[in-house]
Design an enzyme around this catalytic site. Structure first.
Site, PDB file in Angstrom:
ATOM      1  N   ASP A 239     -30.586  36.225  36.543  1.00 26.85           N
ATOM      2  CA  ASP A 239     -30.066  36.319  35.172  1.00 26.85           C
ATOM      3  C   ASP A 239     -29.821  34.969  34.513  1.00 26.85           C
ATOM      4  OD1 ASP A 239     -26.613  36.033  35.050  1.00 26.85           O
ATOM      5  OD2 ASP A 239     -27.687  35.906  36.948  1.00 26.85           O
TER       6      ASP A 239
ATOM      7  N   ASP B  65     -24.430  36.778  41.749  1.00 31.39           N
ATOM      8  CA  ASP B  65     -23.470  37.025  40.671  1.00 31.39           C
ATOM      9  C   ASP B  65     -24.180  37.510  39.403  1.00 31.39           C
ATOM     10  OD1 ASP B  65     -20.686  34.912  41.309  1.00 31.39           O
ATOM     11  OD2 ASP B  65     -22.293  35.405  42.698  1.00 31.39           O
TER      12      ASP B  65
ATOM     13  N   GLU C 109     -18.830  37.564  38.437  1.00 30.14           N
ATOM     14  CA  GLU C 109     -19.024  36.149  38.724  1.00 30.14           C
ATOM     15  C   GLU C 109     -17.893  35.776  39.672  1.00 30.14           C
ATOM     16  OE1 GLU C 109     -21.321  33.903  37.913  1.00 30.14           O
ATOM     17  OE2 GLU C 109     -22.530  35.202  36.635  1.00 30.14           O
TER      18      GLU C 109
ATOM     19  N   ASP D 190     -30.665  37.019  42.836  1.00 28.80           N
ATOM     20  CA  ASP D 190     -29.448  36.259  42.615  1.00 28.80           C
ATOM     21  C   ASP D 190     -28.277  37.187  42.976  1.00 28.80           C
ATOM     22  OD1 ASP D 190     -27.581  34.367  41.523  1.00 28.80           O
ATOM     23  OD2 ASP D 190     -27.562  35.531  39.677  1.00 28.80           O
TER      24      ASP D 190
ATOM     25  N   GLY E  46     -25.834  30.818  43.895  1.00 27.23           N
ATOM     26  CA  GLY E  46     -25.009  29.666  43.595  1.00 27.23           C
ATOM     27  C   GLY E  46     -23.543  29.963  43.845  1.00 27.23           C
TER      28      GLY E  46
ATOM     29  N   ARG F 264     -16.235  23.179  38.467  1.00 29.07           N
ATOM     30  CA  ARG F 264     -15.574  24.487  38.544  1.00 29.07           C
ATOM     31  C   ARG F 264     -14.869  24.669  39.884  1.00 29.07           C
ATOM     32  NH1 ARG F 264     -20.085  28.535  37.671  1.00 29.07           N
ATOM     33  NH2 ARG F 264     -21.479  26.775  38.055  1.00 29.07           N
TER      34      ARG F 264
END
Length: 211
Positions: free
Chosen positions: A167, A13, A20, A11, A100, A56
């Site tokens: 995470d 972030d 992030e 991943d 993402g 978001r």
């Protein structure tokens, strides 16, 4: 293409990097607090990731693309990331990242961290500013798992020779299809589901797990 011995997919972030990214971009809009709360809920698995991401990203409407340069100066690579990617390459492996987050940042960050291939979301831009929409399909949990499997197939790597490191809740499917799922700096639900949990916030701890 030469077959790889193994594949490590991370991943981005809070795994490859300490930040992030969507929260850093939200700073440019003065809306970090609301975006941060929504991010944390999504990572805990309390709300659907795609739905959360759309809401978001909507909060980012109007941020000029020139703001990406400021965001890039704030990116902090996770300690040990260079050591891990170097070790993967020394042993004949390939490093992938599926996120993402956003290509707009990852395209600059990934090569310098030793990442061989990556996939992320893209932000729609209108007249030099973010429109508040995602451009194209959202990279969610299913897309992360599919990316790992597709890359393994392209590289001739059997599934048992794949490692997924993440995470958040949207990493769980990727971790479940990999030969080894490693929870790194992870939320409780991810730690509970992972094959292994790495506690220290240093990716070099993963080197001992490499084939």
């Amino acid at each position: 293409m030469t077959a790889a011995r193994f594949l490590v997919v991370l991943d981005a972030d809070s795994t490859l990097i300490r930040n992030e990214v969507i929260e850093l971009i939200a700073d440019e809009a003065g809306r970090r607090d609301e975006v941060q709360a929504a991010t944390e809920a999504a990572m805990r698995g309390e709300i659907d990731f795609a739905t959360s991401l759309r809401s978001r990203v909507a909060a980012l409407e109007g941020v000029p693309v020139s703001g990406f340069a400021r965001v890039l100066t704030r990116i902090e690579p996770t300690p040990g990331v260079h050591e891990l990617t170097a070790a993967v390459h020394e042993r004949g492996g390939v490093v992938g990242v599926v996120s993402g987050g956003f290509h707009e940042i990852l395209d600059d960050v990934a090569p310098g961290l030793g990442v061989d291939r990556w996939r992320a979301n893209r932000l729609e831009v209108t007249d030099g500013a973010l429109s508040g929409r995602v451009d194209g399909e959202i990279v969610d949990a299913a897309a992360k798992a599919a990316s790992l499997l597709a890359w393994a197939d392209e590289l001739g790597v059997p599934r048992h020779a794949t490692i997924a490191i993440g995470d958040g809740a949207n990493d769980l499917r990727m971790m479940s299809v990999a030969g080894l799922g490693v929870a790194f700096n992870a939320k409780p639900a991810v730690r509970a589901a992972a094959s292994l949990v790495v506690g220290p916030q240093n990716l070099s701890e993963v080197i001992a797990l490499l084939p």
